[in-house]
Scaffold this active site. Structure first.
Site, PDB file in Angstrom:
ATOM      1  N   ASP A  76       0.801  -1.213   0.000  1.00  0.00           N
ATOM      2  CA  ASP A  76       0.000   0.000   0.000  1.00  0.00           C
ATOM      3  C   ASP A  76       0.842   1.276   0.000  1.00  0.00           C
ATOM      4  OD1 ASP A  76       0.865  -0.586   2.576  1.00  0.00           O
ATOM      5  OD2 ASP A  76      -1.128  -0.974   3.362  1.00  0.00           O
TER       6      ASP A  76
ATOM      7  N   ASN B 246      -8.170  -3.470  13.759  1.00  0.00           N
ATOM      8  CA  ASN B 246      -9.546  -3.815  13.370  1.00  0.00           C
ATOM      9  C   ASN B 246      -9.573  -5.008  12.414  1.00  0.00           C
ATOM     10  OD1 ASN B 246      -8.491  -2.717  11.070  1.00  0.00           O
ATOM     11  ND2 ASN B 246      -9.902  -0.991  10.932  1.00  0.00           N
TER      12      ASN B 246
ATOM     13  N   HIS C  52      -7.646  -5.292   9.695  1.00  0.00           N
ATOM     14  CA  HIS C  52      -7.302  -5.011   8.297  1.00  0.00           C
ATOM     15  C   HIS C  52      -5.971  -5.638   7.915  1.00  0.00           C
ATOM     16  CE1 HIS C  52      -5.227  -0.889   9.349  1.00  0.00           C
ATOM     17  NE2 HIS C  52      -4.316  -1.826   9.207  1.00  0.00           N
TER      18      HIS C  52
ATOM     19  N   GLU D  84      -9.995  -2.484   4.801  1.00  0.00           N
ATOM     20  CA  GLU D  84     -10.675  -2.243   6.070  1.00  0.00           C
ATOM     21  C   GLU D  84     -11.922  -3.120   6.182  1.00  0.00           C
ATOM     22  OE1 GLU D  84      -9.256  -0.410   8.175  1.00  0.00           O
ATOM     23  OE2 GLU D  84      -8.345   1.362   7.300  1.00  0.00           O
TER      24      GLU D  84
HETATM   25  C1  F6R Z   1       1.236  -1.580   6.203  1.00  0.00           C
HETATM   26  C2  F6R Z   1      -0.055  -2.218   6.209  1.00  0.00           C
HETATM   27  C3  F6R Z   1      -0.915  -2.272   7.413  1.00  0.00           C
HETATM   28  C4  F6R Z   1      -0.144  -2.696   8.677  1.00  0.00           C
HETATM   29  C5  F6R Z   1      -1.078  -2.793   9.878  1.00  0.00           C
HETATM   30  C6  F6R Z   1      -0.333  -3.120  11.161  1.00  0.00           C
HETATM   31  O1  F6R Z   1       1.827  -1.646   4.921  1.00  0.00           O
HETATM   32  O2  F6R Z   1      -0.449  -2.679   5.185  1.00  0.00           O
HETATM   33  O3  F6R Z   1      -1.961  -3.183   7.182  1.00  0.00           O
HETATM   34  O4  F6R Z   1       0.476  -3.918   8.460  1.00  0.00           O
HETATM   35  O5  F6R Z   1      -1.762  -1.582  10.053  1.00  0.00           O
HETATM   36  O6  F6R Z   1       0.516  -2.063  11.455  1.00  0.00           O
HETATM   37  P1  F6R Z   1       1.583  -2.136  12.645  1.00  0.00           P
HETATM   38  O7  F6R Z   1       2.578  -3.152  12.250  1.00  0.00           O
HETATM   39  O8  F6R Z   1       2.164  -0.758  12.700  1.00  0.00           O
HETATM   40  O9  F6R Z   1       0.817  -2.505  13.874  1.00  0.00           O
END
Ligand code: F6R
Length: 241
Positions: free
Chosen positions: A67, A136, A138, A143
């Protein structure tokens, strides 16, 4: 589905880095699907260390990222381009022209999504996809919602994701409200998946994703259907499994 239990964050990082490095050693021109966020930082640190020790070679490796924020340039310090450069790419011998992320400044979002889908296709698909888990449920920026989105698409981030991400922005800096993300289909088409999870605050959502029903309300739950799904979780994150 295989669950690898790690003692702590360091151990989780080393175990996941071992899986990625085995992939690179077995197939030097592997296509790695990469993630940003705080969870993979230790994995990238470990890979850099093994590269410096001469155990890993990134010369032929290709990467695609899950992303990117919409509306900020690749040079912006908050962009995922910048994150990847700082946390991995500039420390190893990867050819930067073999690293792909959505372009946050693309004028036509739809075209950008198709372009990114084509990039993945032309690379021959993703050999191994690294994923973090959102609070959540994702994955990427897919989402919770009514259905699973397929290919790369543009999303409006939920308030909880904006709040979670705001910790990475300086005071006064606006957190982007939209982002590009690979879709669930792009992720599920990866030949191998490694989900990394750390910390007590992820234990509940990890349990729902792994043991609960497959539902777009918990996007990560779809991973249960993948034939080579690996979870590397530290003790705290795995506490409820
Ligand atoms: C990042 C991504 C997000 C994160 C997720 C967890 O490229 O795609 O889905 O993997 O938000 O983030 P952290 O590791 O910061 O808890």
């Amino acid at each position: 589905m295989r669950i690898y239990r790690a003692a702590d964050y360091e151990d989780m990082s080393r175990k996941a880095a071992n899986i990625l490095s085995a992939q690179i050693i077995l197939k030097p021109d592997s296509v790695l699907g990469l993630a940003t966020g705080s969870t993979p930082i230790g994995i990238y640190r470990q890979l850099i260390d093994w590269y410096h020790k001469g155990d890993l070679d990134f010369k032929e490796v290709r990467t695609v990222n899950l992303d990117e924020y919409k509306g900020i340039s690749s040079g912006n310090q908050q962009s995922y381009h910048y994150f990847m450069k700082e946390n991995l790419f500039r420390h190893v011998n990867i050819d930067q022209s073999n690293t792909y992320l959505p372009d946050g400044l693309a004028k036509d979002s739809e075209k950008e999504c198709s372009r990114f889908n084509e990039v993945i296709e032309q690379l021959g698909g993703i050999d191994i996809q690294l994923l973090g888990l959102g609070h959540n449920g994702h994955i990427g920026f897919n989402e919770p919602g009514d259905s699973f989105e397929k290919g790369t698409h543009c999303v409006t981030l939920t308030q909880s994701t904006i709040e979670a991400n705001s910790r990475l922005f300086k005071e006064g800096e606006e957190v982007p409200r939209e982002a590009y993300t690979m879709g669930i289909q792009s992720i599920m088409m990866a030949r191998k998946i490694v989900l990394v999870v750390s910390g007590r605050e992820k234990a509940e959502i990890l349990k729902s994703a792994i043991n609960g029903p497959v539902t777009p309300l918990v996007p990560a739950s779809i991973l249960q259907m993948h034939s080579d799904f690996n979870i590397v979780a530290d003790k705290e994150a795995a506490a409820l499994l």
